[in-house]
Write a protein that holds these residues in place. Structure first.
Motif, PDB file in Angstrom:
ATOM      1  N   ARG A   1      11.506  -0.282 -57.388  1.00 58.03           N
ATOM      2  CA  ARG A   1      11.739   0.398 -56.115  1.00 58.03           C
ATOM      3  C   ARG A   1      11.651   1.914 -56.312  1.00 58.03           C
ATOM      4  N   PHE A   2      12.186   2.371 -57.444  1.00 57.72           N
ATOM      5  CA  PHE A   2      12.102   3.805 -57.735  1.00 57.72           C
ATOM      6  C   PHE A   2      10.647   4.235 -57.915  1.00 57.72           C
ATOM      7  N   TYR A   3       9.878   3.387 -58.618  1.00 53.36           N
ATOM      8  CA  TYR A   3       8.466   3.710 -58.794  1.00 53.36           C
ATOM      9  C   TYR A   3       7.776   3.802 -57.444  1.00 53.36           C
ATOM     10  N   SER A   4       8.034   2.824 -56.593  1.00 52.96           N
ATOM     11  CA  SER A   4       7.404   2.823 -55.273  1.00 52.96           C
ATOM     12  C   SER A   4       7.675   4.130 -54.576  1.00 52.96           C
ATOM     13  N   GLY A   5       8.911   4.580 -54.655  1.00 53.76           N
ATOM     14  CA  GLY A   5       9.300   5.808 -53.958  1.00 53.76           C
ATOM     15  C   GLY A   5       8.681   7.038 -54.602  1.00 53.76           C
ATOM     16  N   THR A   6       8.820   7.139 -55.917  1.00 53.41           N
ATOM     17  CA  THR A   6       8.420   8.391 -56.562  1.00 53.41           C
ATOM     18  C   THR A   6       6.914   8.461 -56.779  1.00 53.41           C
ATOM     19  N   VAL A   7       6.350   7.409 -57.377  1.00 54.20           N
ATOM     20  CA  VAL A   7       4.937   7.484 -57.745  1.00 54.20           C
ATOM     21  C   VAL A   7       4.025   7.315 -56.537  1.00 54.20           C
ATOM     22  N   TYR A   8       4.320   6.301 -55.725  1.00 50.28           N
ATOM     23  CA  TYR A   8       3.386   6.001 -54.637  1.00 50.28           C
ATOM     24  C   TYR A   8       3.644   6.831 -53.396  1.00 50.28           C
ATOM     25  N   GLU A   9       4.910   7.161 -53.137  1.00 45.51           N
ATOM     26  CA  GLU A   9       5.198   7.870 -51.894  1.00 45.51           C
ATOM     27  C   GLU A   9       5.546   9.335 -52.125  1.00 45.51           C
ATOM     28  N   ASN A  10       5.490   9.750 -53.400  1.00 45.39           N
ATOM     29  CA  ASN A  10       5.698  11.153 -53.709  1.00 45.39           C
ATOM     30  C   ASN A  10       7.074  11.702 -53.326  1.00 45.39           C
ATOM     31  N   LYS A  11       8.101  10.858 -53.450  1.00 46.68           N
ATOM     32  CA  LYS A  11       9.458  11.342 -53.149  1.00 46.68           C
ATOM     33  C   LYS A  11      10.164  11.681 -54.449  1.00 46.68           C
ATOM     34  N   SER A  12      11.239  12.449 -54.342  1.00 43.88           N
ATOM     35  CA  SER A  12      12.030  12.718 -55.551  1.00 43.88           C
ATOM     36  C   SER A  12      13.010  11.561 -55.764  1.00 43.88           C
ATOM     37  N   GLU A  13      13.546  11.477 -56.976  1.00 43.44           N
ATOM     38  CA  GLU A  13      14.521  10.407 -57.257  1.00 43.44           C
ATOM     39  C   GLU A  13      15.707  10.498 -56.318  1.00 43.44           C
ATOM     40  N   ALA A  14      16.152  11.739 -56.067  1.00 42.75           N
ATOM     41  CA  ALA A  14      17.309  11.939 -55.189  1.00 42.75           C
ATOM     42  C   ALA A  14      17.018  11.409 -53.793  1.00 42.75           C
ATOM     43  N   GLU A  15      15.792  11.596 -53.336  1.00 43.20           N
ATOM     44  CA  GLU A  15      15.423  11.120 -51.997  1.00 43.20           C
ATOM     45  C   GLU A  15      15.462   9.584 -51.948  1.00 43.20           C
ATOM     46  N   VAL A  16      14.933   8.994 -53.018  1.00 37.37           N
ATOM     47  CA  VAL A  16      14.965   7.524 -53.051  1.00 37.37           C
ATOM     48  C   VAL A  16      16.412   7.032 -53.023  1.00 37.37           C
TER      49      VAL A  16
ATOM     50  N   LYS B   1       0.656  -6.906 -61.184  1.00 39.06           N
ATOM     51  CA  LYS B   1      -0.658  -6.452 -60.754  1.00 39.06           C
ATOM     52  C   LYS B   1      -0.761  -4.955 -61.040  1.00 39.06           C
ATOM     53  N   GLU B   2      -1.820  -4.591 -61.770  1.00 40.71           N
ATOM     54  CA  GLU B   2      -2.025  -3.177 -62.083  1.00 40.71           C
ATOM     55  C   GLU B   2      -2.325  -2.415 -60.802  1.00 40.71           C
ATOM     56  N   SER B   3      -1.900  -1.173 -60.786  1.00 42.19           N
ATOM     57  CA  SER B   3      -2.177  -0.339 -59.611  1.00 42.19           C
ATOM     58  C   SER B   3      -2.937   0.905 -60.082  1.00 42.19           C
ATOM     59  N   LYS B   4      -3.730   1.480 -59.176  1.00 44.64           N
ATOM     60  CA  LYS B   4      -4.566   2.623 -59.557  1.00 44.64           C
ATOM     61  C   LYS B   4      -3.721   3.804 -60.032  1.00 44.64           C
ATOM     62  N   ASN B   5      -2.720   4.121 -59.224  1.00 38.91           N
ATOM     63  CA  ASN B   5      -1.991   5.345 -59.535  1.00 38.91           C
ATOM     64  C   ASN B   5      -0.506   5.120 -59.855  1.00 38.91           C
ATOM     65  N   GLY B   6      -0.219   4.157 -60.695  1.00 39.31           N
ATOM     66  CA  GLY B   6       1.193   3.974 -61.090  1.00 39.31           C
ATOM     67  C   GLY B   6       1.369   2.769 -61.976  1.00 39.31           C
ATOM     68  N   PRO B   7       2.575   2.497 -62.364  1.00 42.87           N
ATOM     69  CA  PRO B   7       2.854   1.335 -63.227  1.00 42.87           C
ATOM     70  C   PRO B   7       2.613   0.025 -62.469  1.00 42.87           C
TER      71      PRO B   7
END
Lengths: 503, 106
Positions: free
Chosen positions: A32-47, B61-67
């Motif tokens: 869930r943290f990855y989804s927030g930070t990596v994919y949605e460009n949020k900070s950990e605090a925001e998540v 599932k691998e993703s383009k821009n992340g783990p």
């Protein structure tokens, strides 16, 4: 708070779960943290601000697992406010539970389980000759033993329950960490939880219970109906008496010593000294039951035994309820030297009067042992599982260190009066021990030791260099009239009282 | 919407989302949250339960821009179960509707 803090807090709050279950939930949140930070460009605090607090998450997750949220307390709740009042109350209650309730429940359940063992000799006694009445008696007795077994299990479970509750209460009062986990585990401990897990065993138990009820009613009615028949049948039976005699006058003259070897299943045995030149054995019985008697004049051995037959349904057992018991009286001339007396019985009582012997060895399962006015030059071993032992006016003519008067019983009571042995050892589990008039203040004996259990141990007028009394829950009392101080004095009981006037 | 009501249907709703296409945890949450507000933390134990009961399975599932992400795919058993659940729910819905409308149902 960052991601690591968040996950650690969540991990702690989920502490009650198994490690692999916990890891799965944590993995979700990590993703869930990855989804927030990596994919949605949020900070950990925001998540974190989007998420609920770790405690709330834990409550929700645990409630999905069906775990009551009362176990999921916050850190503050857990470690503060340990109430002094509750601690004091707990300590007071502890005294009661640990000193009385728990040990008594355990002792009761154990003695119930132990008494189940007597089913074996009882069943053996009934299993004998075939008789329709004995079939019912066998059923009846078996059913009673089943009730006993079930009851023993209930009492034992009660003991486990008390222990569990006590442990839980302690953990609650002192707010011990991880108590919910322990509570969850302890929930599985005990007789009832075991049966809940083992459906087949549980079914079998129900079957036993219902079967026992049916058997008691059915066989009870049959016995009641045929009652008069049984009694009259056996009351009309006459007692048969066989006598065996042997002239031992020459052995008396030549100071040749004899040995006695007695091994009976269900006969009482009485060994007494008489005036005269004959060994006389009197066997009183209703039905001959594999009785054998042999005078071996070469090795000077009197060997006698009886065995209960293993045919189906022996009625003999029932006779004890209505008639005199069958017995054997062995009369031995006073002047005859006796070296070894070895007596073994399963359910018979053993009685000895005025016999002088070398060593004495008596073992019986449920019988009673009574010794009176004897002179013994060797060691004495008395061993009983459930009967009582009484020894009075016993004299020892040998001060050797190996000459020990030792008495062992599990549930019987022991009474020793004026047993003039230098060394006395008593072992008992639940019976009461009374020892009186041993030695004197001017000539004390070497030691009088008792290892007691739950019964009380009473010493009166026991003058001995060393006295060691240990008991688990029984009380100890030790009183002497004359002033005397043993060199070694150990009076030890876990929870009983100690009363004494010996320093 | 009452949490108690949501709780009862959550398993069916989650399954239906996975049935539509393979999804990852947060995606499922967002999908459902769009229609009815739910607590994120109630989703994860349900997903775990579904996997444990073999109603769905997971794969990375691998993703383009992340783990890589953990995706959930419905199984045959899951599809059958979902049909059952939907069928049950329809019946339930009908009955409840009748009751709250005050109709007698013979």
């Amino acid at each position: 708070m960052n991601k690591v803090d968040f996950l650690r807090k969540l991990n702690q709050a989920l502490g009650i779960l198994e490690p692999n279950e916990r890891k799965e939930i944590l993995d979700f949140y990590e993703e869930r943290f990855y989804s927030g930070t990596v994919y949605e460009n949020k900070s950990e605090a925001e998540v974190i601000s989007e998420l609920e607090s770790p405690d709330v998450i834990a409550r929700n997750v645990l409630s999905e697992y069906g775990i009551n949220s009362k176990y999921v307390k916050t850190k503050e709740e857990r470690y503060e406010h340990v109430s002094v009042f509750r601690v004091v109350l707990l300590l007071m209650f502890d005294m009661f539970i640990l000193t009385w309730l728990a040990p008594s429940l355990l002792a009761v359940s154990f003695s119930l389980f132990a008494s189940l063992i007597s089913y074996i000799p009882t069943a053996m006694a009934i299993l004998g000759e075939f008789g329709s009445n004995a079939t019912y008696i066998f059923m009846f007795v078996t059913a009673i033993y089943i009730f006993l077994l079930l009851f023993a299990m209930v009492v034992f479970d009660l003991f486990v329950f008390v222990c569990k509750k006590t442990v839980l209460w302690h953990m609650n009062v002192f707010k011990i960490r991880g108590r919910a986990k322990v509570a969850k585990k302890m929930h599985r401990v005990g007789v009832e939880p075991w049966f809940r897990r083992h459906k087949k065993a549980s079914g079998f138990r129900k079957f036993l219970f219902v079967g026992a009820i049916v058997a008691v009613i059915f066989s009870g009615y049959q016995i009641y109906k045929d009652d008069a028949g049984i009694i009259s049948e056996y009351q009309n039976q006459t007692l048969i008496t066989d006598e065996y005699t042997l002239d031992v006058s020459s052995d008396i003259e030549n100071l040749v010593s004899w040995n006695l070897d007695v091994d009976y299943d269900d006969l009482d045995v009485e060994i007494v000294a008489i005036n005269g030149d004959f060994i006389k054995v009197t066997h009183n019985y209703y039905e001959k039951n594999q009785f054998s008697l042999l005078f071996n004049e070469e090795s000077n051995l009197l060997k006698t035994s009886n065995k209960v037959k293993f045919d189906l349904f022996n009625i003999d057992f029932f006779k004890y309820l209505f008639m005199d018991r069958q017995n054997v009286v062995i009369e031995v001339p006073k002047e005859l030297l006796i070296n070894i007396v070895d007596v073994e019985t399963a359910i018979g009582n053993v009685e000895m009067l005025a016999i002088n012997t070398g060593t004495l060895d008596v073992i019986t399962a449920t019988g009673r042992i009574t010794l009176d006015t004897m002179e013994i030059s060797g060691k004495v071993d008395l061993n009983v599982a459930t009967g009582n032992i009484k020894a009075t006016n016993i004299e020892s003519t040998n001060s050797d260190a190996t000459v020990i008067f030792s008495v062992t019983t599990s549930t019987g009571n022991i009474y020793l009066n004026n047993v003039e042995f230098l060394r006395i050892n008593v072992n008992v589990e639940t019976g009461r021990v009374t020892i009186k008039d041993i030695g004197s203040a001017t000539s004390p004996v070497t030691y009088v030791n008792t290892s007691g259990g739950t019964g009380s141990v009473n010493y009166e007028e026991v003058y001995s260099e060393a006295v060691t009394i240990t008991a688990s829950t029984g009380s100890i009392s030790y009183y002497n009239d004359d002033e005397f101080t043993p060199t070694t004095l150990v009076l030890n009981t876990n929870t009983g009282h100690i009363d004494q006037n010996i320093n | 919407m009452s949490t108690q009501l949501k709780k009862g249907v959550l398993e069916m709703v989650v399954l239906s989302r996975i049935n539509e296409k393979d999804r990852y945890g947060y995606d499922i949450y967002q999908e459902i949250d769009y229609y009815m507000v739910i607590s994120e933390s109630t989703i994860y134990p349900i997903l775990r339960k579904l996997v444990k009961e073999n109603l769905c399975e997971t794969y990375l599932k691998e993703s383009k821009n992340g783990p890589p992400r953990k995706y959930f795919r419905i199984t045959k058993k899951g599809k059958i179960k979902l049909e059952e659940l939907i069928e049950d729910f329809k019946k339930f819905n009908k009955v409840v509707n009748r009751m709250i409308r005050g109709e007698r149902y013979e």
